[in-house]
Write an enzyme that holds these catalytic residues in place. Structure first.
Site, mmCIF file in Angstrom:
data_model
loop_
_atom_site.group_PDB
_atom_site.id
_atom_site.type_symbol
_atom_site.label_atom_id
_atom_site.label_comp_id
_atom_site.label_asym_id
_atom_site.label_seq_id
_atom_site.Cartn_x
_atom_site.Cartn_y
_atom_site.Cartn_z
ATOM 1 N N VAL A 1 -1.468 -1.315 -4.096
ATOM 2 C CA VAL A 1 -2.726 -0.572 -3.975
ATOM 3 C C VAL A 1 -2.396 0.890 -3.681
ATOM 4 O O VAL A 1 -1.741 1.193 -2.680
ATOM 5 C CB VAL A 1 -3.601 -1.162 -2.850
ATOM 6 C CG1 VAL A 1 -4.931 -0.430 -2.764
ATOM 7 C CG2 VAL A 1 -3.813 -2.666 -3.061
ATOM 8 N N THR B 1 -4.194 7.205 0.008
ATOM 9 C CA THR B 1 -4.885 5.932 -0.172
ATOM 10 C C THR B 1 -5.577 5.500 1.114
ATOM 11 O O THR B 1 -6.760 5.165 1.110
ATOM 12 C CB THR B 1 -3.898 4.841 -0.618
ATOM 13 O OG1 THR B 1 -3.201 5.292 -1.783
ATOM 14 C CG2 THR B 1 -4.619 3.531 -0.915
ATOM 15 N N PHE C 1 0.808 -1.219 0.000
ATOM 16 C CA PHE C 1 0.000 0.000 0.000
ATOM 17 C C PHE C 1 0.837 1.262 0.000
ATOM 18 O O PHE C 1 1.800 1.385 0.765
ATOM 19 C CB PHE C 1 -0.879 0.052 1.264
ATOM 20 C CG PHE C 1 -2.003 -0.922 1.288
ATOM 21 C CD1 PHE C 1 -3.232 -0.606 0.741
ATOM 22 C CD2 PHE C 1 -1.827 -2.175 1.859
ATOM 23 C CE1 PHE C 1 -4.282 -1.512 0.769
ATOM 24 C CE2 PHE C 1 -2.864 -3.096 1.893
ATOM 25 C CZ PHE C 1 -4.088 -2.768 1.345
ATOM 26 N N ASP C 2 0.431 2.201 -0.836
ATOM 27 C CA ASP C 2 0.736 3.591 -0.566
ATOM 28 C C ASP C 2 -0.157 3.992 0.608
ATOM 29 O O ASP C 2 -1.285 3.504 0.718
ATOM 30 C CB ASP C 2 0.417 4.443 -1.789
ATOM 31 C CG ASP C 2 0.368 5.917 -1.464
ATOM 32 O OD1 ASP C 2 1.378 6.437 -0.962
ATOM 33 O OD2 ASP C 2 -0.684 6.540 -1.684
ATOM 34 N N CYS C 3 0.321 4.866 1.457
ATOM 35 C CA CYS C 3 -0.475 5.225 2.644
ATOM 36 C C CYS C 3 -1.210 6.551 2.478
ATOM 37 O O CYS C 3 -2.427 6.624 2.615
ATOM 38 C CB CYS C 3 0.435 5.286 3.875
ATOM 39 S SG CYS C 3 -0.459 5.676 5.401
#
Length: 241
Positions: A178, A16, A11-13
């Site tokens: 994601v 997102t 994941f990008d945080c």
């Protein structure tokens, strides 16, 4: 291709899972109010994206909280506002107050039951620790710009992540990245042949917000407008067997 084909979600945080645009605009509001001209929300976010990406390119090893303080000073100069050093430093620490999207914590807790979860984020470790508390999940690995010594979209950040994944028992072809940002994440994924999922948080808004504008739309395997939609799709796959 199905979500159940993957064993790990990376994941990008910010953008997102954490609503960084809401956090940025709230923390910059006092500065914007003192600007010599009225500024729209998009104008504020686009100026922030421009200064942030430039600073990340020129000082890749600078911790994100310090880098944000520089961005604050550059914005003040651009808008003709006097800003005290204490204000810039406070803005650098504002990441700790940026809110999570309403669907982030619950969806991550669901996905944790089925996938290895990894974060690849453009912040420093201390700032992310505060965000992680809002996300309420134990990630299997957390990789920050501070760990790597550079900021996405630099390829080395993704190489660092891919080099780490075998220690979690995961291959590159078992990973789905994601992210919301085309500039920071989806475009590099396309170039690296890393499968990706676009969580298009800004689907009801114009422009690119707090990320740099890109030319064209990178190819992605999945596209939804929320994390909740991703979870719904996964649940439907499981129910169909």
């Amino acid at each position: 291709m199905r979500l159940t084909d993957f064993r790990a979600l990376t994941f990008d945080c910010y953008g997102t899972l954490i609503d960084w645009e809401r956090g940025i605009t709230a923390a910059l509001a006092p500065l914007v109010e003192r600007a010599g001209k009225p500024l729209t929300r998009d104008e504020v976010l686009e100026a922030h994206a421009r200064h942030e990406s430039q600073q990340q390119r020129y000082t890749p090893e600078m911790p994100y909280s310090d880098l944000l303080a520089v961005v604050f000073r550059r914005l003040a100069e651009e808008w003709g506002v006097h800003a005290a050093a204490s204000e810039a430093a406070a803005y650098g620490q504002s990441v700790k107050q940026w809110p999570a999207f309403p669907d982030s914590a619950s969806t991550l807790q669901y996905l944790k039951k089925y996938f290895k979860l990894v974060v690849l984020s453009n912040v420093d470790n201390e700032s992310f620790a505060h965000s992680n508390a809002k996300l309420q999940v134990d990630f299997d690995a957390v990789i920050t710009a501070e760990d790597v010594g550079s900021y996405k979209p630099a390829r080395r950040n993704f190489d660092y992540m891919l080099d780490l994944l075998p220690s979690l028992g995961v291959r590159k072809d078992e990973v789905l990245h994601v992210a919301d940002s085309q500039f920071h994440d989806l475009q590099p994924c396309s170039e690296l042949g890393l499968r990706s999922c676009w969580i298009y948080r800004r689907f009801e808004q114009r422009g690119f917000g707090a990320t740099v504008r890109t030319m064209g739309e990178p190819a992605v395997e999945f596209k939804w407008t929320s994390m909740a939609q991703l979870v719904k799709a996964h649940h439907e796959e499981l129910s169909k067997g």
